[in-house]
Design an enzyme around this catalytic site. Structure first.
Site, PDB file in Angstrom:
ATOM      1  N   SER A   1      32.485  44.200  34.705  1.00 36.43           N
ATOM      2  CA  SER A   1      32.617  43.325  33.822  1.00 36.43           C
ATOM      3  C   SER A   1      31.376  42.615  33.310  1.00 36.43           C
ATOM      4  O   SER A   1      30.502  42.533  34.129  1.00 36.43           O
ATOM      5  CB  SER A   1      33.726  42.213  34.098  1.00 36.43           C
ATOM      6  OG  SER A   1      33.596  41.068  33.066  1.00 36.43           O
TER       7      SER A   1
ATOM      8  N   LYS B   1      32.022  41.892  40.366  1.00 40.09           N
ATOM      9  CA  LYS B   1      31.851  42.816  39.341  1.00 40.09           C
ATOM     10  C   LYS B   1      30.297  43.310  39.272  1.00 40.09           C
ATOM     11  O   LYS B   1      29.823  44.090  38.919  1.00 40.09           O
ATOM     12  CB  LYS B   1      32.201  42.147  37.860  1.00 40.09           C
ATOM     13  CG  LYS B   1      33.672  42.037  37.745  1.00 40.09           C
ATOM     14  CD  LYS B   1      34.423  43.425  38.211  1.00 40.09           C
ATOM     15  CE  LYS B   1      35.860  43.458  37.588  1.00 40.09           C
ATOM     16  NZ  LYS B   1      36.501  44.768  37.863  1.00 40.09           N
TER      17      LYS B   1
ATOM     18  N   TYR C   1      34.763  36.240  40.678  1.00 38.49           N
ATOM     19  CA  TYR C   1      34.792  37.409  39.679  1.00 38.49           C
ATOM     20  C   TYR C   1      33.524  38.030  39.408  1.00 38.49           C
ATOM     21  O   TYR C   1      33.295  39.325  39.578  1.00 38.49           O
ATOM     22  CB  TYR C   1      35.614  37.116  38.634  1.00 38.49           C
ATOM     23  CG  TYR C   1      36.148  38.403  37.623  1.00 38.49           C
ATOM     24  CD1 TYR C   1      37.024  39.022  37.872  1.00 38.49           C
ATOM     25  CD2 TYR C   1      35.411  38.384  36.436  1.00 38.49           C
ATOM     26  CE1 TYR C   1      37.369  40.231  37.267  1.00 38.49           C
ATOM     27  CE2 TYR C   1      35.839  39.343  35.452  1.00 38.49           C
ATOM     28  CZ  TYR C   1      36.873  40.516  35.724  1.00 38.49           C
ATOM     29  OH  TYR C   1      37.196  41.551  35.101  1.00 38.49           O
TER      30      TYR C   1
HETATM   31  N1  LIG Z   1      40.773  43.153  29.717  1.00 41.02           N
HETATM   32  C1  LIG Z   1      39.488  42.992  29.428  1.00 41.02           C
HETATM   33  O1  LIG Z   1      38.914  42.824  28.614  1.00 41.02           O
HETATM   34  C2  LIG Z   1      38.538  43.241  30.333  1.00 41.02           C
HETATM   35  C3  LIG Z   1      37.401  42.698  30.374  1.00 41.02           C
HETATM   36  C4  LIG Z   1      36.451  42.905  31.476  1.00 41.02           C
HETATM   37  C5  LIG Z   1      36.835  43.460  32.582  1.00 41.02           C
HETATM   38  N2  LIG Z   1      38.052  44.385  32.795  1.00 41.02           N
HETATM   39  C6  LIG Z   1      38.364  44.999  33.952  1.00 41.02           C
HETATM   40  O2  LIG Z   1      39.163  45.863  33.587  1.00 41.02           O
HETATM   41  C7  LIG Z   1      40.072  46.336  34.738  1.00 41.02           C
HETATM   42  C8  LIG Z   1      41.277  46.213  34.285  1.00 41.02           C
HETATM   43  O3  LIG Z   1      41.728  44.804  33.893  1.00 41.02           O
HETATM   44  P1  LIG Z   1      42.991  44.662  32.877  1.00 41.02           P
HETATM   45  O4  LIG Z   1      42.850  43.535  31.883  1.00 41.02           O
HETATM   46  O5  LIG Z   1      43.813  45.939  32.530  1.00 41.02           O
HETATM   47  O6  LIG Z   1      43.806  43.802  34.102  1.00 41.02           O
HETATM   48  P2  LIG Z   1      45.494  44.019  34.446  1.00 41.02           P
HETATM   49  O7  LIG Z   1      45.627  42.735  35.382  1.00 41.02           O
HETATM   50  O8  LIG Z   1      46.318  44.020  33.196  1.00 41.02           O
HETATM   51  O9  LIG Z   1      45.714  45.269  35.346  1.00 41.02           O
HETATM   52  C9  LIG Z   1      45.036  45.301  36.713  1.00 41.02           C
HETATM   53  C10 LIG Z   1      45.980  45.980  37.707  1.00 41.02           C
HETATM   54  O10 LIG Z   1      45.472  46.233  38.747  1.00 41.02           O
HETATM   55  C11 LIG Z   1      46.399  46.103  39.844  1.00 41.02           C
HETATM   56  N3  LIG Z   1      45.923  45.763  41.028  1.00 41.02           N
HETATM   57  C12 LIG Z   1      45.281  44.341  41.302  1.00 41.02           C
HETATM   58  N4  LIG Z   1      45.216  44.153  42.664  1.00 41.02           N
HETATM   59  C13 LIG Z   1      45.434  45.496  43.147  1.00 41.02           C
HETATM   60  C14 LIG Z   1      45.583  45.929  44.351  1.00 41.02           C
HETATM   61  N5  LIG Z   1      44.962  45.135  45.667  1.00 41.02           N
HETATM   62  N6  LIG Z   1      46.075  47.160  44.723  1.00 41.02           N
HETATM   63  C15 LIG Z   1      46.423  47.712  43.943  1.00 41.02           C
HETATM   64  N7  LIG Z   1      46.516  47.429  42.319  1.00 41.02           N
HETATM   65  C16 LIG Z   1      46.237  46.153  42.278  1.00 41.02           C
HETATM   66  C17 LIG Z   1      47.668  45.176  39.049  1.00 41.02           C
HETATM   67  O11 LIG Z   1      48.922  45.140  39.548  1.00 41.02           O
HETATM   68  C18 LIG Z   1      47.314  45.519  37.733  1.00 41.02           C
HETATM   69  O12 LIG Z   1      48.485  46.523  37.311  1.00 41.02           O
HETATM   70  C19 LIG Z   1      39.826  45.222  35.807  1.00 41.02           C
HETATM   71  O13 LIG Z   1      38.814  45.759  36.815  1.00 41.02           O
HETATM   72  C20 LIG Z   1      38.993  44.059  34.961  1.00 41.02           C
HETATM   73  O14 LIG Z   1      38.346  43.247  35.752  1.00 41.02           O
HETATM   74  C21 LIG Z   1      38.789  43.910  31.728  1.00 41.02           C
END
Ligand SMILES: NC(=O)c1ccc[n+]([C@@H]2O[C@H](COP(=O)([O-])OP(=O)(O)OC[C@H]3O[C@@H](n4cnc5c(N)ncnc54)[C@H](O)[C@@H]3O)[C@@H](O)[C@H]2O)c1
Length: 310
Positions: free
Chosen positions: A156, A173, A169
């Site tokens: 991130s 990251k 976080y």
């Molecule tokens: N959405 C964004 O714009 C954004 C921005 C920067 C980084 N990210 C990164 O992208 C990735 C996905 O983010 P997202 O927004 O889709 O999140 P989200 O919360 O929608 O999905 C994350 C998934 O990970 C699963 N999870 C969490 N901990 C777990 C564990 N210990 N074991 C198994 N499963 C687990 C959750 O059940 C969930 O389904 C993450 O790494 C997040 O940090 C997202």
């Protein structure tokens, strides 16, 4: 669509929803057998729900299967690798995407939150790679033409800019960048690549952003229009043979924009050739020689609040 990943086996963590689901779907469409590793937890990592992973596997279809144990221990990582290998006979691709959030200002910080976030967002990626890379390496050694090993760590921009209340976080990251570099070096001789991708996409997490100022509010409004599919296409590219030469790099994907980031390297130098530094001589030298290279104290939400191209 060409099935450029036909027969490959991919583990995608956190693939039950959001960006991970899009990545799993894209890899499956490209011909890969995908293991959806998701315990179905809430954003803060509590309340596991195994139906999330199973539903995603059904939705994606093909040969995809679900693994719903929480990925916060070396034992769970080993069980996931064994499950993928027992089911499909190999592993070619690992995408570390699962993450949780436990935000609070550092002066209100709870060390339990630190432990949980580091465990899920950073240690779990290490555990999974420690369990999976011996297999990837053995496949490469057994066949000198094998060039399918791929590792993608979803990081991130919060890790590189910082953000209000995100010490846990952002630290996890940022740690993924060190992991990406070290793993890229360790696996280079085996022809296995490892890259990091910072995504921008609308998910349940984007919806919970609490803007700290007008600039961040603009970021949120624009981020809510970004489909995750663009990130998934880029990850699929990294897993393709066409990206064999790409390793140890840090990318970001925001709609149809793809960024490559520089990585911390010395920007400027001051040196005292005559004698040891003192506080007084440093006070002058830092302002004269280094100050113009200081990095602005802005958050990633301010840096990336421009109009998205989608
Ligand atoms: N959405 C964004 O714009 C954004 C921005 C920067 C980084 N990210 C990164 O992208 C990735 C996905 O983010 P997202 O927004 O889709 O999140 P989200 O919360 O929608 O999905 C994350 C998934 O990970 C699963 N999870 C969490 N901990 C777990 C564990 N210990 N074991 C198994 N499963 C687990 C959750 O059940 C969930 O389904 C993450 O790494 C997040 O940090 C997202």
């Amino acid at each position: 669509m060409t099935k450029s990943l036909h027969g490959r086996v991919a583990i995608v963590t956190g693939a039950g929803r959001g960006i991970g689901l899009s990545i799993a779907n894209a890899l499956s469409k490209a011909g890969a057998n995908v293991v959806i590793a998701d315990s179905g937890v809430s954003i803060d990592g509590t309340e596991p729900d195994p139906t999330i992973g199973h539903t995603a596997a059904e939705k994606i279809g093909g040969s995809s299967i679900a693994f719903t144990e929480g990925l916060t221990s070396p034992t769970a990582a080993k069980a996931l690798v064994d499950y993928a290998n027992d089911s499909f006979g190999r592993i070619d691709i690992v995408v570390n995407n699962a993450a949780i959030l436990r935000d609070s200002f550092i002066f209100k910080g709870d060390p339990t939150d630190w432990d949980s976030v580091i465990e899920t967002n950073l240690s779990a990626a290490y555990y999974l790679l420690a369990a999976a890379t011996p297999l990837l390496r053995a496949q490469s050694k057994a066949n000198k033409d094998y060039r399918n090993g791929r590792i993608v760590n979803i990081t991130s921009t919060a890790g590189f800019y910082g953000n209000f209340g995100q010490a846990t976080y952002a630290s996890a990251k940022a740690g993924l960048l060190g992991l990406t570099r070290a793993v890229a070096l360790d696996m280079a001789r085996a022809g296995i690549t490892c890259n990091a991708v910072a995504p921008f996409a609308t998910t349940r997490v984007t919806e919970t952003i609490q803007p700290a100022n007008e600039s961040q509010a603009k970021y949120k409004a624009r981020a809510l229009r970004l489909p995750a599919d663009h990130v998934a296409t880029f990850v699929t590219y990294l897993c393709d043979e066409k990206a064999q030469h790409v390793s140890g790099q840090l990318f970001a994907v925001r709609g149809r924009e793809v960024f490559i980031f520089n990585q911390p390297r010395p920007k400027a130098r001051t040196v005292n050739t005559e004698t040891d530094w003192s506080v007084d001589t440093l006070a002058v030298a830092v302002d004269e020689d280094l100050k113009s290279s200081f990095t602005a104290l802005e958050t990633d939400l301010e840096a990336f609040n421009t109009e998205p191209v989608i």
